[in-house]
Design an enzyme around this catalytic site. Structure first.
Site, PDB file in Angstrom:
ATOM      1  N   SER A 135     -24.777 -11.292 -77.270  1.00 39.75           N
ATOM      2  CA  SER A 135     -24.614  -9.952 -77.822  1.00 39.75           C
ATOM      3  C   SER A 135     -25.415  -9.915 -79.114  1.00 39.75           C
ATOM      4  CB  SER A 135     -23.126  -9.714 -78.102  1.00 39.75           C
ATOM      5  OG  SER A 135     -22.946  -8.519 -78.824  1.00 39.75           O
ATOM      6  N   LYS A 161     -27.332  -8.390 -74.360  1.00 40.91           N
ATOM      7  CA  LYS A 161     -26.608  -7.133 -74.650  1.00 40.91           C
ATOM      8  C   LYS A 161     -26.997  -6.672 -76.044  1.00 40.91           C
ATOM      9  CE  LYS A 161     -21.860  -6.615 -76.238  1.00 40.91           C
ATOM     10  NZ  LYS A 161     -20.451  -6.993 -75.964  1.00 40.91           N
ATOM     11  N   LYS A 163     -26.366  -4.026 -79.201  1.00 39.08           N
ATOM     12  CA  LYS A 163     -25.469  -3.057 -79.812  1.00 39.08           C
ATOM     13  C   LYS A 163     -26.267  -1.788 -80.040  1.00 39.08           C
ATOM     14  CE  LYS A 163     -21.640  -5.407 -80.348  1.00 39.08           C
ATOM     15  NZ  LYS A 163     -20.373  -4.986 -79.738  1.00 39.08           N
ATOM     16  N   ASP A 188     -23.948  -1.936 -75.770  1.00 38.66           N
ATOM     17  CA  ASP A 188     -22.546  -1.770 -76.163  1.00 38.66           C
ATOM     18  C   ASP A 188     -22.488  -0.825 -77.354  1.00 38.66           C
ATOM     19  OD1 ASP A 188     -19.886  -1.986 -76.813  1.00 38.66           O
ATOM     20  OD2 ASP A 188     -19.898  -4.148 -77.198  1.00 38.66           O
ATOM     21  N   GLU A 213     -21.545  -0.357 -72.248  1.00 37.77           N
ATOM     22  CA  GLU A 213     -20.187  -0.776 -72.623  1.00 37.77           C
ATOM     23  C   GLU A 213     -19.569   0.206 -73.620  1.00 37.77           C
ATOM     24  OE1 GLU A 213     -20.208  -4.884 -73.783  1.00 37.77           O
ATOM     25  OE2 GLU A 213     -18.231  -4.777 -74.707  1.00 37.77           O
ATOM     26  N   ASP A 238     -14.374  -1.942 -72.690  1.00 39.23           N
ATOM     27  CA  ASP A 238     -13.935  -3.057 -73.528  1.00 39.23           C
ATOM     28  C   ASP A 238     -12.668  -2.571 -74.253  1.00 39.23           C
ATOM     29  OD1 ASP A 238     -13.522  -4.809 -75.664  1.00 39.23           O
ATOM     30  OD2 ASP A 238     -15.587  -4.866 -76.346  1.00 39.23           O
ATOM     31  N   LYS A 262     -11.240  -9.500 -72.960  1.00 39.19           N
ATOM     32  CA  LYS A 262     -11.093 -10.293 -74.185  1.00 39.19           C
ATOM     33  C   LYS A 262      -9.627 -10.652 -74.260  1.00 39.19           C
ATOM     34  CE  LYS A 262     -14.753  -8.133 -76.911  1.00 39.19           C
ATOM     35  NZ  LYS A 262     -15.018  -7.087 -77.909  1.00 39.19           N
ATOM     36  N   GLY A 290     -16.500 -11.438 -76.407  1.00 42.57           N
ATOM     37  CA  GLY A 290     -16.328 -12.334 -77.551  1.00 42.57           C
ATOM     38  C   GLY A 290     -15.982 -11.545 -78.795  1.00 42.57           C
TER      39      GLY A 290
HETATM   40  O1  OSB Z   1     -17.573  -5.061 -78.789  1.00 36.23           O
HETATM   41  O2  OSB Z   1     -17.963  -6.884 -77.813  1.00 36.23           O
HETATM   42  C1  OSB Z   1     -17.743  -6.269 -78.858  1.00 36.23           C
HETATM   43  C2  OSB Z   1     -18.022  -8.635 -81.854  1.00 36.23           C
HETATM   44  C3  OSB Z   1     -17.020  -8.146 -82.662  1.00 36.23           C
HETATM   45  C4  OSB Z   1     -16.314  -7.041 -82.250  1.00 36.23           C
HETATM   46  C5  OSB Z   1     -16.592  -6.433 -81.027  1.00 36.23           C
HETATM   47  C6  OSB Z   1     -17.574  -6.934 -80.199  1.00 36.23           C
HETATM   48  C7  OSB Z   1     -18.323  -8.037 -80.638  1.00 36.23           C
HETATM   49  C8  OSB Z   1     -19.434  -8.593 -79.889  1.00 36.23           C
HETATM   50  C9  OSB Z   1     -19.804 -10.029 -80.185  1.00 36.23           C
HETATM   51  O3  OSB Z   1     -20.126  -7.964 -79.127  1.00 36.23           O
HETATM   52  C10 OSB Z   1     -19.586 -10.941 -79.062  1.00 36.23           C
HETATM   53  C11 OSB Z   1     -19.711 -12.364 -79.523  1.00 36.23           C
HETATM   54  O4  OSB Z   1     -20.836 -12.844 -79.552  1.00 36.23           O
HETATM   55  O5  OSB Z   1     -18.683 -12.999 -79.862  1.00 36.23           O
HETATM   56 MG    MG Z   2     -17.729  -4.511 -76.718  1.00 38.99          MG
END
Ligand code: OSB
Ligand code: MG
Length: 372
Positions: A135, A161, A163, A188, A213, A238, A262, A290
């Site tokens: 991510s 992925k 953001k 995402d 996402e 999510d 998660k 994550g």
């Molecule tokens: O939306 O998946 C998410 C990190 C913090 C809060 C929300 C998210 C995330 C990530 C990071 O996308 C995923 C990771 O590498 O741990």
């Molecule tokens: Mg997410």
């Protein structure tokens, strides 16, 4: 396993690189670790709540408080046979899923040690290796992002992925697709869009993304279902999926075609497995999300990802992407094929670096069962 004491620790660990989502930027992770002390065994759990109540309403100081005042005392002095028994003991407290999940997962961790079997087997996992993606947060420039994608693909990661938010979406997706036409690419939004953005989101179809996402509100199924009817790209939820009941409702409504699991957001392994099972029944693949976990939460994510319906690469990536040094030994490592190998070691499969944990700890509190 009699729960004799519970230790809470806050660790502060700087991230190797800041992480930015549509709700903000994090430089240092404040990690809440829990230890259940039972019959000479130590079960460990990680509360994945953020520093601030932005991803969800939970945040680390709130989680600490609810554990000390309510959740910890509900477990202290009880005798458990399995991690599965924890949710009922904590059910009186509404929500606070990440706080509950840390306690429940610590109990599963202890149970696996007591039984001398790997945690992933206790969870009924079947995979001997799991597929990994990354991510990538919002960066200071497009070039910086493209460089990062290049590095992660070279390292072997199977899915990228990105953001996204208004102003950091079509341009970056366009550029990434132009450079890498065939990779598994997703985005995402962490709820960055609204009903006014449906046409805009439809335009993402041209990027042939694996999924979009959580584009809309964190508590919504209905408008995601409407959006899913209008876009070709699979929607993945999510934030909105907090329980197996949510998964059932969302899938029945057609709110998504992929589910991010998660274990913290859902509140522990028991219901995370139930979400997995609901999705499987609907023929919907899941993947492991994550929350920038330290080695404790990361090892739990690795174990969960071995269940059969984890059919897409997760956000479970190598320790070194996050930390200069992780608190587990060995660290979580990813092969050049973008996989993590699963071992037969009992328990969580990774040892703790107690000295490092001590040196990163900024606050600590132990709750004890009242002696009779
Ligand atoms: O939306 O998946 C998410 C990190 C913090 C809060 C929300 C998210 C995330 C990530 C990071 O996308 C995923 C990771 O590498 O741990
Ligand atoms: Mg997410």
């Amino acid at each position: 396993m009699k729960i004799e004491a519970i230790t809470l620790r806050e660790l502060q660990i700087p991230l190797v690189h800041f992480f930015e989502t549509s709700f903000g930027r994090t430089y240092t992770r404040r990690v809440l670790l829990l230890t259940l002390h039972c019959d000479g065994l130590e079960g460990w759990g990680e509360c994945v709540a953020g520093e601030d109540p932005y991803y969800s309403e939970e945040y680390i100081d709130g989680a600490w408080d609810v554990i000390v005042r309510y959740l910890g005392p509900s477990l202290l002095g009880t005798t458990l046979h399995a991690g599965r028994e924890v949710p009922t003991l904590l059910a009186k407290v509404r929500e606070h899923r990440m706080a509950k999940g840390a306690l429940e997962n610590a109990a599963w961790d202890a149970e696996a040690q007591e039984k001398g079997i790997p945690l992933w087997k206790l969870l009924n996992g079947t995979r001997r290796e799991i597929a990994c993606g990354v991510s990538l947060g919002i960066q200071d420039s497009h070039d910086q992002l493209l460089q990062k994608i290049d590095i992660e693909l070279a390292a072997g990661y199977q899915r990228i992925k990105l953001k996204v938010k208004q102003g950091w979406d079509v341009d970056v997706l366009e550029k990434a697709r132009a450079c890498w036409p065939d990779i598994l690419l997703s985005c995402d939004a962490n709820s960055a869009y609204t009903l006014n953005d449906f046409e805009h989101l439809k335009s993402f179809d041209r990027f042939k993304l694996l999924m979009i996402e959580q584009p809309l509100w964190s508590d919504d199924f209905y408008f995601h279902a409407r959006l899913q009817k209008q876009v070709q790209t699979a929607i993945c939820l999510d934030e909105a999926i907090r329980s197996s009941r949510d998964a059932e409702a969302a899938l029945e409504l057609g709110a998504c075609r992929i589910v991010n699991i998660k274990v913290g957001r859902i509140g522990g392994f028991s219901d995370a497995i139930a979400v997995h099972d609901v999705a499987q029944r609907f023929g919907v693949p899941v993947w492991c999300g994550g929350m920038l976990e330290s080695g404790v939460g990361r090892s739990h994510n690795v174990a969960l990802s071995t269940l059969p319906n984890f059919k897409l690469p997760g956000d479970v990536s190598a320790s070194k992407r996050y930390w200069k040094e992780d608190i587990i030994e060995p660290e979580v490592e990813v092969s050049p094929q973008g996989t993590i190998a699963i071992t037969d070691k009992p328990g969580r499969g990774y040892d703790l670096r107690q000295d490092l944990i001590e040196s990163l700890t900024v606050r600590q509190e132990t709750l004890r069962a009242a002696s009779r």
